[in-house]
Design a protein around this motif. Structure first.
Motif, short mmCIF file in Angstrom:
data_model
loop_
_atom_site.label_atom_id
_atom_site.label_comp_id
_atom_site.label_asym_id
_atom_site.label_seq_id
_atom_site.Cartn_x
_atom_site.Cartn_y
_atom_site.Cartn_z
N LEU A 266 0.83 -1.21 0.00
CA LEU A 266 0.00 0.00 0.00
C LEU A 266 0.87 1.26 0.00
N GLY A 267 1.98 1.19 0.69
CA GLY A 267 2.89 2.33 0.67
C GLY A 267 3.46 2.57 -0.72
N GLU A 268 3.81 1.51 -1.40
CA GLU A 268 4.32 1.63 -2.77
C GLU A 268 3.24 2.17 -3.69
N ILE A 269 1.98 1.77 -3.50
CA ILE A 269 0.90 2.31 -4.32
C ILE A 269 0.75 3.80 -4.07
N LYS A 316 0.67 -2.25 -9.17
CA LYS A 316 0.57 -2.39 -7.72
C LYS A 316 -0.88 -2.38 -7.26
N GLU A 317 -1.73 -1.60 -7.92
CA GLU A 317 -3.15 -1.63 -7.59
C GLU A 317 -3.76 -3.00 -7.88
N SER A 318 -3.35 -3.55 -9.04
CA SER A 318 -3.86 -4.91 -9.37
C SER A 318 -3.41 -5.95 -8.34
N LEU A 319 -2.15 -5.84 -7.89
CA LEU A 319 -1.67 -6.79 -6.87
C LEU A 319 -2.44 -6.61 -5.57
N ILE A 325 -7.68 -6.43 -1.11
CA ILE A 325 -7.84 -5.08 -0.53
C ILE A 325 -8.98 -4.38 -1.26
N PRO A 326 -9.94 -3.92 -0.54
CA PRO A 326 -11.10 -3.27 -1.17
C PRO A 326 -10.67 -2.03 -1.99
N GLU A 327 -11.48 -1.71 -3.01
CA GLU A 327 -11.22 -0.56 -3.87
C GLU A 327 -11.27 0.73 -3.07
N LYS A 334 -4.60 6.29 -2.05
CA LYS A 334 -4.14 7.20 -3.09
C LYS A 334 -4.47 8.65 -2.75
N ALA A 335 -5.54 8.81 -1.97
CA ALA A 335 -5.93 10.17 -1.58
C ALA A 335 -5.14 10.66 -0.39
#
Length: 601
Positions: A266-269, A316-319, A325-327, A334-335
């Motif tokens: 999540l940090g990488e995303i 990364k979002e796809s992973l 992980i929920p959308e 991301k926000a």
């Protein structure tokens, strides 16, 4: 020196046999003297058969002495006349076989001397070791009898011997007497009270803790066995504890590792999204500046970095989506949302797979453990040791299988020895609970009708091995089928065992099935009555310590008492204990111990 001869006269035969050669005849005479009344009968019959017309004459021959008696005096016709007259003859006279005068050492003391031969001196008084005073009574006279001061058929017992001989008496009274059908049977344990102990697996006997004749309680050890598969069961229980510990550790570690991986993703995303936003703004500014301010190469480089940032963010979002992980969480990240809000249960698939495999191992170990525990408990494994094994404590391991008794009872049979190999099909120990036993007996075919419809009736029981004990049994069932070989039907009774569980398998029992009641009957204890030939007798104490032999006739009877029809009257005191002693004393030959019996020499 004196030599004694026995001269045997028969019809047409005569001879003399020396004392040494007549040894067998002397033994036979001694046997007749010891045999008492039977000897007298044998004497009269056997001798008369052996020597039809014989008589035995003792002739005293002395060295240097003239024994020329007048042969006419000893003629056979004179012997016959003397025998017919019942004379008692001197040793030199003929004695008829069967005549007891010369041999009656019970009641006669004889003085042997001939009437009219007083002057005839045989010189015995001068011989060493002999002092014979033969004073014979006159011809035709009877020997003098001793007065023994007791009448025939009466036994007088000294006061100090009455209790020592166990003589007891009882006053005969009239009472109701129950007639019984007396049957003979055997004690048997109930089938449900027999327990056979087997080994659960093949093994070896290591120790024996109960032996035949021992009483054992339910749960008490009787054997110790060494079984090869014994440790495998205990290992399965221990393995469950170890597997559970491993899976617990793996789950905790996997969850923590997986959560850290999710946080990193999540940090990488979040970083990729920020880079993508930055490059898009930069590309927009370069595009507005135009070609005069920015070179084409710089613009293409910026566009390439933007596309790479977009691809990285998308990957990364796809992973993250594949991790579950929920959308909404992704949009929040991301926000600029906080990563700490992510649930610890969200873990990568590979970590989830590892934890799932560990769970399968734990479940498998659990099933093996439960099966092993059931096997251990089925053979009597101690529950306290099982609890230690469940906790993984090695102190719960048992080296041998302790076989315990499944019920209270008596060890009746032991079929093993130490170090003997055993198998599940072999009977190791038999234990019998004797608190309630059966009596099996047979009813003759002619008496079946008298025993029908007796279910639940109380029946008197005696035990020959316990003469002073009596009890009552209940009729359990009566199989009226007649056995073709013995013509009897099977009757089974049930009774509670005696205190101390004295009744054991195959002990004899006497059963008295009640048939009728004789009111106001005169009866005596069964043990009071003896059989003398064809007579039934009792001993009656007519005076203190004077016991009279009394013939009786009997009627109905049961296990304990017999009706007396004649020979006794109410109030008579009969001997109940010790009657056999009195009977033997009455029958004993008087010459054996009577101080009054014998010859006066």
């Amino acid at each position: 020196m004196t030599t004694k001869y026995y001269r045997i006269h028969t019809e047409g035969w005569a001879g003399s046999i020396s004392r040494r050669r007549f040894f067998l005849a002397a033994l036979f005479e001694a046997f007749l003297a010891l045999a008492g009344p039977l000897g007298g009968w044998l004497d009269s019959h056997f001798l008369s058969w052996q020597f039809p017309a014989s008589s035995i004459e003792a002739v005293y021959a002395h060295e240097g002495h003239d024994h020329s008696h007048d042969e006419d005096t000893h003629a056979h016709d004179a012997d016959a006349e003397a025998a017919e007259a019942g004379h008692v003859h001197s040793p030199s006279e003929t004695q008829q076989p069967g005549t007891d005068a010369a041999h009656d050492h019970d009641v006669h003391s004889h003085d042997h001397s001939h009437a009219g031969e007083e002057a005839h001196d045989h010189g015995h008084e001068n011989e060493a070791g002999h002092d014979h005073d033969h004073d014979h009574p006159p011809s035709g006279s009877k020997p003098e009898e001793h007065d023994h001061d007791h009448e025939e058929g009466v036994v007088e017992v000294p006061a100090h011997l009455v209790s020592a001989l166990g003589i007891k008496t009882e006053s005969v009274q009239k009472q109701d007497l129950v007639q019984t059908l007396d049957l003979y049977g055997w004690i048997r344990p109930r089938p449900q009270d027999r327990t056979d102990i087997h080994s659960p697996l093949e093994g070896t006997v290591e120790a024996i803790h109960a032996w035949p004749g021992d009483f054992v309680k339910s749960g008490s050890p009787v054997l110790e066995l060494s079984i090869p598969g014994w440790f495998d069961w205990q290992k399965d229980v221990l393995h469950l504890a170890h597997t559970r510990e491993r899976v617990t550790d793996l789950r905790g570690y996997g969850v923590r590792e997986g959560h850290a991986e999710i946080v990193q993703l999540l940090g990488e995303i979040q970083v990729a999204h920020a880079d993508s936003q930055r490059l898009e703004k930069q590309h927009a500014l370069l595009s507005e500046a135009g070609s005069q301010a920015v070179s084409r190469k710089e613009l293409e480089t910026n566009l390439g970095s933007l596309n790479l940032a977009r691809i990285t963010l998308h990957a990364k979002e796809s992973l993250a989506r594949s991790y579950g992980i929920p959308e909404a969480v992704l949009e929040s990240i991301k926000a600029g949302g906080s990563i700490e809000d992510i649930s610890p249960e969200v873990i990568p698939p590979k970590t989830r797979t590892s934890i799932r495999e560990a769970d399968f191992d734990l479940e498998e170990a659990f099933h093996y453990c439960r099966l092993a525990e059931a096997k251990l408990l089925s053979v009597g494994f101690p529950t306290e040791k099982l609890e230690l094994l469940r906790k993984g404590d090695l102190r719960g391991i048992a080296q041998t299988l302790v076989v315990s008794s499944p019920a209270d009872g008596l060890v009746s049979r032991l079929n093993v020895t130490v170090k003997m190999a055993v198998s599940p099909e072999k009977d190791l120990i038999e234990i019998i609970d004797y608190h309630t036993v059966l009596i099996e007996t047979e009813v003759p075919e002619v008496d079946i009708q008298r025993v029908l419809n007796r279910y639940g009736d109380q029946v008197a029981v005696r035990f020959p091995g316990l003469p002073d004990v009596s009890s009552e049994a209940r009729v359990l069932y009566f199989d009226t089928s007649v056995h073709p070989d013995i013509r009897k039907a099977h009757l089974v009774l049930e009774l509670d065992n005696l205190p101390g569980l004295l009744l054991r398998d195959q002990m004899a029992a006497s059963v008295g099935v009640p048939l009728a009641v004789r009111e106001n009957a005169l009866s005596v204890p069964r043990k009071s009555i003896l059989t003398d030939g064809f007579e039934k007798i009792v001993f009656v104490e007519e005076q203190p310590r004077h016991f009279h032999r009394t013939p009786i006739t009997t009627g109905i009877e049961n296990l304990d008492r017999i009706e007396v029809l004649s020979g006794l009257k109410a109030g008579s005191r009969v001997v109940t204990d010790g009657a056999r002693v009195l009977f033997l004393d009455l029958k004993a030959p008087k010459g054996m111990g009577d101080p009054h019996a014998g010859h006066s020499h």
